[in-house]
Write a protein that holds these residues in place. Sequence first.
Motif, PDB file in Angstrom:
ATOM      1  N   SER A   1       0.826  -1.210   0.000  1.00 27.97           N
ATOM      2  CA  SER A   1       0.000   0.000   0.000  1.00 27.97           C
ATOM      3  C   SER A   1       0.860   1.259   0.000  1.00 27.97           C
ATOM      4  O   SER A   1       0.368   2.349  -0.271  1.00 27.97           O
ATOM      5  CB  SER A   1      -0.933   0.013   1.213  1.00 27.97           C
ATOM      6  N   ARG A   2       2.149   1.133   0.329  1.00 23.13           N
ATOM      7  CA  ARG A   2       3.038   2.289   0.402  1.00 23.13           C
ATOM      8  C   ARG A   2       4.333   1.992  -0.345  1.00 23.13           C
ATOM      9  O   ARG A   2       5.010   1.006  -0.051  1.00 23.13           O
ATOM     10  CB  ARG A   2       3.332   2.635   1.869  1.00 23.13           C
ATOM     11  N   PHE A   3       4.627   2.849  -1.317  1.00 25.56           N
ATOM     12  CA  PHE A   3       5.816   2.606  -2.142  1.00 25.56           C
ATOM     13  C   PHE A   3       6.136   3.856  -2.967  1.00 25.56           C
ATOM     14  O   PHE A   3       5.313   4.779  -3.080  1.00 25.56           O
ATOM     15  CB  PHE A   3       5.585   1.412  -3.065  1.00 25.56           C
ATOM     16  N   LEU A   4       7.326   3.880  -3.529  1.00 24.30           N
ATOM     17  CA  LEU A   4       7.771   4.991  -4.372  1.00 24.30           C
ATOM     18  C   LEU A   4       7.379   4.721  -5.816  1.00 24.30           C
ATOM     19  O   LEU A   4       7.616   3.630  -6.345  1.00 24.30           O
ATOM     20  CB  LEU A   4       9.294   5.155  -4.263  1.00 24.30           C
ATOM     21  N   LEU A   5       6.764   5.701  -6.468  1.00 22.48           N
ATOM     22  CA  LEU A   5       6.420   5.572  -7.881  1.00 22.48           C
ATOM     23  C   LEU A   5       7.686   5.764  -8.721  1.00 22.48           C
ATOM     24  O   LEU A   5       8.287   6.833  -8.711  1.00 22.48           O
ATOM     25  CB  LEU A   5       5.380   6.625  -8.274  1.00 22.48           C
ATOM     26  N   ASN A   6       8.065   4.714  -9.428  1.00 21.18           N
ATOM     27  CA  ASN A   6       9.300   4.779 -10.210  1.00 21.18           C
ATOM     28  C   ASN A   6       9.082   5.146 -11.662  1.00 21.18           C
ATOM     29  O   ASN A   6       9.962   5.735 -12.297  1.00 21.18           O
ATOM     30  CB  ASN A   6      10.022   3.418 -10.143  1.00 21.18           C
ATOM     31  N   ASP A   7       7.933   4.798 -12.227  1.00 20.33           N
ATOM     32  CA  ASP A   7       7.735   5.072 -13.658  1.00 20.33           C
ATOM     33  C   ASP A   7       6.247   5.255 -13.976  1.00 20.33           C
ATOM     34  O   ASP A   7       5.372   5.031 -13.141  1.00 20.33           O
ATOM     35  CB  ASP A   7       8.319   3.941 -14.515  1.00 20.33           C
ATOM     36  N   GLU A   8       5.997   5.642 -15.232  1.00 21.80           N
ATOM     37  CA  GLU A   8       4.641   5.932 -15.684  1.00 21.80           C
ATOM     38  C   GLU A   8       3.753   4.687 -15.693  1.00 21.80           C
ATOM     39  O   GLU A   8       2.533   4.793 -15.524  1.00 21.80           O
ATOM     40  CB  GLU A   8       4.683   6.532 -17.096  1.00 21.80           C
ATOM     41  N   SER A   9       4.361   3.495 -15.874  1.00 22.06           N
ATOM     42  CA  SER A   9       3.550   2.280 -15.951  1.00 22.06           C
ATOM     43  C   SER A   9       2.810   2.023 -14.640  1.00 22.06           C
ATOM     44  O   SER A   9       1.677   1.531 -14.637  1.00 22.06           O
ATOM     45  CB  SER A   9       4.416   1.070 -16.315  1.00 22.06           C
ATOM     46  N   GLN A  10       3.447   2.356 -13.518  1.00 17.94           N
ATOM     47  CA  GLN A  10       2.784   2.177 -12.222  1.00 17.94           C
ATOM     48  C   GLN A  10       1.598   3.124 -12.101  1.00 17.94           C
ATOM     49  O   GLN A  10       0.547   2.765 -11.565  1.00 17.94           O
ATOM     50  CB  GLN A  10       3.775   2.431 -11.089  1.00 17.94           C
ATOM     51  N   ILE A  11       1.767   4.345 -12.592  1.00 24.53           N
ATOM     52  CA  ILE A  11       0.673   5.321 -12.553  1.00 24.53           C
ATOM     53  C   ILE A  11      -0.484   4.847 -13.431  1.00 24.53           C
ATOM     54  O   ILE A  11      -1.659   4.960 -13.056  1.00 24.53           O
ATOM     55  CB  ILE A  11       1.174   6.709 -13.014  1.00 24.53           C
ATOM     56  N   GLU A  12      -0.162   4.292 -14.595  1.00 26.16           N
ATOM     57  CA  GLU A  12      -1.202   3.783 -15.491  1.00 26.16           C
ATOM     58  C   GLU A  12      -1.994   2.657 -14.830  1.00 26.16           C
ATOM     59  O   GLU A  12      -3.211   2.547 -14.996  1.00 26.16           O
ATOM     60  CB  GLU A  12      -0.576   3.300 -16.801  1.00 26.16           C
ATOM     61  N   GLN A  13      -1.298   1.804 -14.053  1.00 21.96           N
ATOM     62  CA  GLN A  13      -1.982   0.729 -13.340  1.00 21.96           C
ATOM     63  C   GLN A  13      -2.967   1.283 -12.317  1.00 21.96           C
ATOM     64  O   GLN A  13      -4.073   0.765 -12.164  1.00 21.96           O
ATOM     65  CB  GLN A  13      -0.961  -0.170 -12.642  1.00 21.96           C
ATOM     66  N   ILE A  14      -2.561   2.338 -11.623  1.00 23.35           N
ATOM     67  CA  ILE A  14      -3.446   2.953 -10.632  1.00 23.35           C
ATOM     68  C   ILE A  14      -4.654   3.585 -11.318  1.00 23.35           C
ATOM     69  O   ILE A  14      -5.793   3.425 -10.883  1.00 23.35           O
ATOM     70  CB  ILE A  14      -2.687   4.002  -9.798  1.00 23.35           C
ATOM     71  N   LEU A  15      -4.410   4.294 -12.421  1.00 21.00           N
ATOM     72  CA  LEU A  15      -5.480   4.975 -13.135  1.00 21.00           C
ATOM     73  C   LEU A  15      -6.479   3.997 -13.747  1.00 21.00           C
ATOM     74  O   LEU A  15      -7.659   4.332 -13.926  1.00 21.00           O
ATOM     75  CB  LEU A  15      -4.898   5.875 -14.236  1.00 21.00           C
TER      76      LEU A  15
END
Length: 431
Positions: free
Chosen positions: A31-45
Amino acid sequence: MLRKIQASQLEPGMFIHSMEGSWFDHPFWRSRFLLNDESQIEQILSSDVTRVTIDESRGKKLSASSKPLAVLAAEEAKVYTPKLAKVLKQSAQERPRSYLREVAEPVFNRLTPRERAAEVRKASGTIKRSRAAVMAMFEDARHGKAVKPRKLAPLVKQISRSVNIDPTIILNIARIKTKDEYTYLHSVSVCALMINLARKMGFPERQMHDIGLAGLLHDIGKTCIPDSILSKPGKLDASEWDVIRNHPQRGHEILTESEGISDVVLEVCLRHHEKMDGTGYPGKLFADNLSIFTRMASICDVYDAITSQRPYNAPLSASEALAEMMSWSGHFDQLIFCDFVDSLGILPVGTLVRLNQDELAIVIGESPSNYSVPIVRSFHSLETDLPISGKDIDLGRERSRKLVAVEDPADWGFPDWSGTSALVLSKSPAG
């Protein structure tokens, strides 16, 4: 500084502190982590998460204004405090009537006697096969062989099936283990408890395999502990405790060298003895760094341990164990513990219940034949509205007697239920 923002405002370099909704609404096992790249953001979105909270002290800051920590804390308190108060702090007589529908009905009415007998036979077979498989797996690990999760997949599936039909059956069988069986059947019990808890929390079925396998493999590091320490009947000395406390790391090393082990299984193996307040081991990590799976495993592991016969202590009853665990401040995630208590369906001593023969009774313990079924003491006739010379009834054995409802004492004219229940409990039952 914590800031609550829209998911669409996320940028690489931000540190995720929390995501709105339940843990299984998002695609990450932490539940808590550092966003390293855009792919992680896309997964959240692409998930059900619409808002997140970022920690600006641990990652990139947001220039736009957002909610400060004080406001966030107040909002979260409104959500979480009522649930804690309802499940952990309410007295037994204040439990809502829906409690019976959610907990008691599946336990008492789900299966016919013939169906239950068939499921007991199947669960017993599953336990025997699981014990043999875990013993073989531990023996392979002792000899340096890699763990093969594919061999365990059918067992996890069988355990999951049994839990899905009626968790009280397999959990009750797995709970009865000798001192010599503890190391092996403890893993089976934690597997079943993890799956049962995950279902209560609403995890999707696709995650049950990893969750169950994490329970089955969480103690694999104990293969590195000498039997003289593992089975010692007396108190361990400081050096022996050091050996014991090293088993999560040793287990993690074994699993890391094996193929096909998921991050969930690795995390649970390494962290199942960590505590929310940072006093656990091996890393003394605080809640911020503990995944939901670790939090679940720590509860399931401790519960089975203290309700089992072990070389160095006698087991607690299920209700005694839950009461003990409730008193350990800082040990467990209290919200998950609430769900764990509910998932077991155990009625605490002192609960007022109504029986099918128009009698009121009080819960005085748990049936030795089925830990989730209570022993009650009848004391009041609803037909005559008068006290009766009641008797103790084991609802796990006397099939003609049924628990109809969990009652509110105030509805039956018992405003001082603590005094009334103490009086009933102090009297000897009729012969």
